[in-house]
Design a protein around this motif. Structure first.
Motif, PDB file in Angstrom:
ATOM      1  N   GLN A   1     -11.535 -22.689  42.475  1.00 35.43           N
ATOM      2  CA  GLN A   1     -10.538 -23.652  42.029  1.00 35.43           C
ATOM      3  C   GLN A   1      -9.678 -23.009  40.945  1.00 35.43           C
ATOM      4  OE1 GLN A   1     -12.165 -27.154  40.109  1.00 35.43           O
ATOM      5  NE2 GLN A   1     -14.045 -26.069  39.644  1.00 35.43           N
ATOM      6  N   MET A   2      -8.455 -23.495  40.842  1.00 38.26           N
ATOM      7  CA  MET A   2      -7.511 -22.950  39.880  1.00 38.26           C
ATOM      8  C   MET A   2      -7.043 -24.068  38.956  1.00 38.26           C
ATOM      9  SD  MET A   2      -4.120 -20.632  40.688  1.00 38.26           S
ATOM     10  CE  MET A   2      -3.386 -21.828  41.811  1.00 38.26           C
ATOM     11  N   VAL A   3      -7.200 -23.821  37.648  1.00 35.73           N
ATOM     12  CA  VAL A   3      -6.837 -24.791  36.624  1.00 35.73           C
ATOM     13  C   VAL A   3      -5.719 -24.184  35.778  1.00 35.73           C
ATOM     14  CG1 VAL A   3      -7.659 -26.022  34.570  1.00 35.73           C
ATOM     15  CG2 VAL A   3      -9.163 -25.756  36.555  1.00 35.73           C
ATOM     16  N   PHE A   4      -4.729 -24.975  35.439  1.00 40.84           N
ATOM     17  CA  PHE A   4      -3.602 -24.509  34.638  1.00 40.84           C
ATOM     18  C   PHE A   4      -3.820 -24.879  33.181  1.00 40.84           C
ATOM     19  CE2 PHE A   4      -2.209 -25.389  38.939  1.00 40.84           C
ATOM     20  CZ  PHE A   4      -1.689 -24.155  39.288  1.00 40.84           C
ATOM     21  N   SER A   5      -3.479 -23.955  32.293  1.00 38.99           N
ATOM     22  CA  SER A   5      -3.735 -24.180  30.878  1.00 38.99           C
ATOM     23  C   SER A   5      -2.611 -23.597  30.026  1.00 38.99           C
ATOM     24  CB  SER A   5      -5.069 -23.512  30.502  1.00 38.99           C
ATOM     25  OG  SER A   5      -5.363 -23.713  29.151  1.00 38.99           O
ATOM     26  N   ARG A   6      -2.228 -24.334  29.008  1.00 39.73           N
ATOM     27  CA  ARG A   6      -1.246 -23.863  28.037  1.00 39.73           C
ATOM     28  C   ARG A   6      -1.984 -22.984  27.020  1.00 39.73           C
ATOM     29  NH1 ARG A   6       3.711 -25.128  25.911  1.00 39.73           N
ATOM     30  NH2 ARG A   6       4.092 -26.905  27.252  1.00 39.73           N
ATOM     31  N   TYR A   7      -1.312 -21.976  26.541  1.00 37.00           N
ATOM     32  CA  TYR A   7      -1.914 -21.120  25.524  1.00 37.00           C
ATOM     33  C   TYR A   7      -0.881 -20.780  24.461  1.00 37.00           C
ATOM     34  CZ  TYR A   7       0.606 -17.253  27.675  1.00 37.00           C
ATOM     35  OH  TYR A   7       1.591 -16.452  28.165  1.00 37.00           O
ATOM     36  N   GLU A   8      -1.371 -20.291  23.339  1.00 41.99           N
ATOM     37  CA  GLU A   8      -0.503 -19.820  22.271  1.00 41.99           C
ATOM     38  C   GLU A   8      -0.829 -18.368  21.989  1.00 41.99           C
ATOM     39  OE1 GLU A   8       0.159 -22.171  18.828  1.00 41.99           O
ATOM     40  OE2 GLU A   8      -0.454 -24.018  19.843  1.00 41.99           O
ATOM     41  N   LYS A   9       0.178 -17.607  21.641  1.00 41.75           N
ATOM     42  CA  LYS A   9      -0.010 -16.209  21.259  1.00 41.75           C
ATOM     43  C   LYS A   9      -0.479 -16.171  19.813  1.00 41.75           C
ATOM     44  CE  LYS A   9       1.789 -13.456  24.550  1.00 41.75           C
ATOM     45  NZ  LYS A   9       1.316 -12.178  24.962  1.00 41.75           N
ATOM     46  N   ALA A  10      -1.434 -15.282  19.547  1.00 43.25           N
ATOM     47  CA  ALA A  10      -1.920 -15.105  18.178  1.00 43.25           C
ATOM     48  C   ALA A  10      -1.011 -14.142  17.438  1.00 43.25           C
ATOM     49  CB  ALA A  10      -3.340 -14.551  18.199  1.00 43.25           C
ATOM     50  N   GLU A  11      -0.793 -14.428  16.191  1.00 35.49           N
ATOM     51  CA  GLU A  11      -0.060 -13.526  15.311  1.00 35.49           C
ATOM     52  C   GLU A  11      -1.059 -13.078  14.248  1.00 35.49           C
ATOM     53  OE1 GLU A  11       3.472 -13.955  12.064  1.00 35.49           O
ATOM     54  OE2 GLU A  11       3.769 -14.998  13.974  1.00 35.49           O
ATOM     55  N   TRP A  12      -1.380 -11.799  14.247  1.00 32.48           N
ATOM     56  CA  TRP A  12      -2.414 -11.289  13.351  1.00 32.48           C
ATOM     57  C   TRP A  12      -1.963 -11.348  11.895  1.00 32.48           C
ATOM     58  CZ3 TRP A  12      -6.615 -11.411  15.853  1.00 32.48           C
ATOM     59  CH2 TRP A  12      -6.717 -10.991  17.174  1.00 32.48           C
ATOM     60  N   GLU A  13      -2.884 -11.798  11.048  1.00 33.18           N
ATOM     61  CA  GLU A  13      -2.697 -11.773   9.596  1.00 33.18           C
ATOM     62  C   GLU A  13      -3.866 -10.964   9.047  1.00 33.18           C
ATOM     63  OE1 GLU A  13      -2.840 -14.683   5.693  1.00 33.18           O
ATOM     64  OE2 GLU A  13      -2.699 -15.584   7.678  1.00 33.18           O
ATOM     65  N   GLU A  14      -3.621  -9.700   8.776  1.00 33.86           N
ATOM     66  CA  GLU A  14      -4.700  -8.826   8.326  1.00 33.86           C
ATOM     67  C   GLU A  14      -5.048  -9.146   6.875  1.00 33.86           C
ATOM     68  OE1 GLU A  14      -5.986  -4.158   8.747  1.00 33.86           O
ATOM     69  OE2 GLU A  14      -3.920  -4.755   9.178  1.00 33.86           O
ATOM     70  N   VAL A  15      -6.369  -9.336   6.631  1.00 24.31           N
ATOM     71  CA  VAL A  15      -6.880  -9.627   5.292  1.00 24.31           C
ATOM     72  C   VAL A  15      -8.047  -8.694   5.001  1.00 24.31           C
ATOM     73  CG1 VAL A  15      -6.143 -12.043   5.357  1.00 24.31           C
ATOM     74  CG2 VAL A  15      -8.416 -11.440   6.174  1.00 24.31           C
ATOM     75  N   LYS A  16      -8.455  -8.624   3.754  1.00 24.68           N
ATOM     76  CA  LYS A  16      -9.587  -7.761   3.363  1.00 24.68           C
ATOM     77  C   LYS A  16     -10.919  -8.391   3.734  1.00 24.68           C
ATOM     78  CE  LYS A  16      -7.223  -4.489   1.394  1.00 24.68           C
ATOM     79  NZ  LYS A  16      -6.974  -3.297   2.143  1.00 24.68           N
ATOM     80  N   GLU A  17     -11.001  -9.709   3.643  1.00 22.14           N
ATOM     81  CA  GLU A  17     -12.231 -10.416   4.023  1.00 22.14           C
ATOM     82  C   GLU A  17     -11.895 -11.829   4.446  1.00 22.14           C
ATOM     83  OE1 GLU A  17     -14.064 -11.902  -0.175  1.00 22.14           O
ATOM     84  OE2 GLU A  17     -14.252  -9.766   0.240  1.00 22.14           O
ATOM     85  N   LEU A  18     -12.832 -12.445   5.168  1.00 24.52           N
ATOM     86  CA  LEU A  18     -12.653 -13.806   5.660  1.00 24.52           C
ATOM     87  C   LEU A  18     -13.287 -14.801   4.694  1.00 24.52           C
ATOM     88  CD1 LEU A  18     -13.493 -13.189   9.422  1.00 24.52           C
ATOM     89  CD2 LEU A  18     -11.233 -13.248   8.332  1.00 24.52           C
ATOM     90  N   GLU A  19     -12.785 -16.024   4.715  1.00 24.39           N
ATOM     91  CA  GLU A  19     -13.347 -17.080   3.875  1.00 24.39           C
ATOM     92  C   GLU A  19     -14.777 -17.370   4.313  1.00 24.39           C
ATOM     93  OE1 GLU A  19     -10.776 -20.486   4.144  1.00 24.39           O
ATOM     94  OE2 GLU A  19      -8.989 -19.237   3.878  1.00 24.39           O
ATOM     95  N   GLU A  20     -15.636 -17.741   3.351  1.00 19.64           N
ATOM     96  CA  GLU A  20     -17.022 -18.078   3.685  1.00 19.64           C
ATOM     97  C   GLU A  20     -17.077 -19.436   4.353  1.00 19.64           C
ATOM     98  OE1 GLU A  20     -20.325 -17.517   1.104  1.00 19.64           O
ATOM     99  OE2 GLU A  20     -19.343 -15.834   0.073  1.00 19.64           O
ATOM    100  N   THR A  21     -17.994 -19.556   5.331  1.00 16.41           N
ATOM    101  CA  THR A  21     -18.254 -20.835   5.997  1.00 16.41           C
ATOM    102  C   THR A  21     -19.762 -21.076   5.978  1.00 16.41           C
ATOM    103  OG1 THR A  21     -18.561 -19.868   8.196  1.00 16.41           O
ATOM    104  CG2 THR A  21     -16.302 -20.465   7.562  1.00 16.41           C
TER     105      THR A  21
END
Length: 143
Positions: A111-131
Motif C-alpha cells: 500500500q502507498m500512503v502520502f505524507s507531507r514533510y518538512e526539510k530540516a535546517e541544521w543549527e549546529e550547537v556545542k551540546e544539547l539541552e538536558e531532558t
C-alpha cells in the motif's frame, strides 16, 4: 491533493479499499507468477509512475493481510518515494515465512500512503539541552 499519475500497467489505477483507508493498494504488474521462496526477496514492478507536489512523499508499506497470513513484507518499509522521482514504482518484497509464496499478476502487494514533510535546517550547537530521558533508548523506558 492532486497527484499526477501515468499508468503503464495492465491494471486499473491504485485505489483505496475503503472510504477511510489511509493508503492505496499497489498491484503486481507482471505477466507470469513469481515464486518467492522463504527468506528470498524480489523487486516487483507496478507499472505506475507518479509525480508528487513539492513537500510530499509517498510511503510504500506492507499489506497487513499478506504479512499475517503469509509472512510477506516490504524489505525497506516504509519505502520512500521522493517528489522528484518519476520512475516506475517497484516494491521490494520478502518472504519471511517457511513456505514458498506465489505472487500473481494483478495481486495487491503493498500500500502507498502520502505524507507531507518538512526539510530540516541544521543549527549546529556545542551540546544539547538536558531532558529527563537523556541518552536512554532501546528499551530504557521499560516494556
Amino acid at each position: 491533493m492532486k497527484v499526477k499519475i501515468v499508468n503503464k500497467s495492465c491494471h486499473r489505477l491504485p485505489e483505496y479499499a475503503t472510504e477511510k483507508s489511509a493508503g492505496v493498494d499497489l498491484r503486481a504488474d507482471i505477466l507470469d507468477p513469481i515464486k518467492l521462496d522463504p527468506m528470498e526477496r524480489t523487486l516487483v514492478p507496478t507499472g505506475i509512475h507518479i509525480q508528487l507536489p513539492d513537500g510530499y512523499e509517498a510511503q510504500v508499506r506492507p499489506r497487513s493481510g499478506l504479512a499475517i497470513k503469509y509472512g510477506i513484507s516490504v524489505v525497506n518499509a516504509p519505502g520512500t518515494i521522493d517528489s522528484d522521482y518519476t520512475g516506475e514504482i517497484k516494491v521490494v518484497l520478502i518472504n519471511l515465512s517457511k513456505e514458498p509464496f506465489l505472487i500473481n499478476p494483478g495481486e495487491r502487494i503493498a500500500q502507498m500512503v502520502f505524507s507531507r514533510y518538512e526539510k530540516a535546517e541544521w543549527e549546529e550547537v556545542k551540546e544539547l539541552e538536558e531532558t529527563a530521558r537523556g541518552e536512554g533508548g532501546f528499551g530504557s523506558t521499560g516494556r
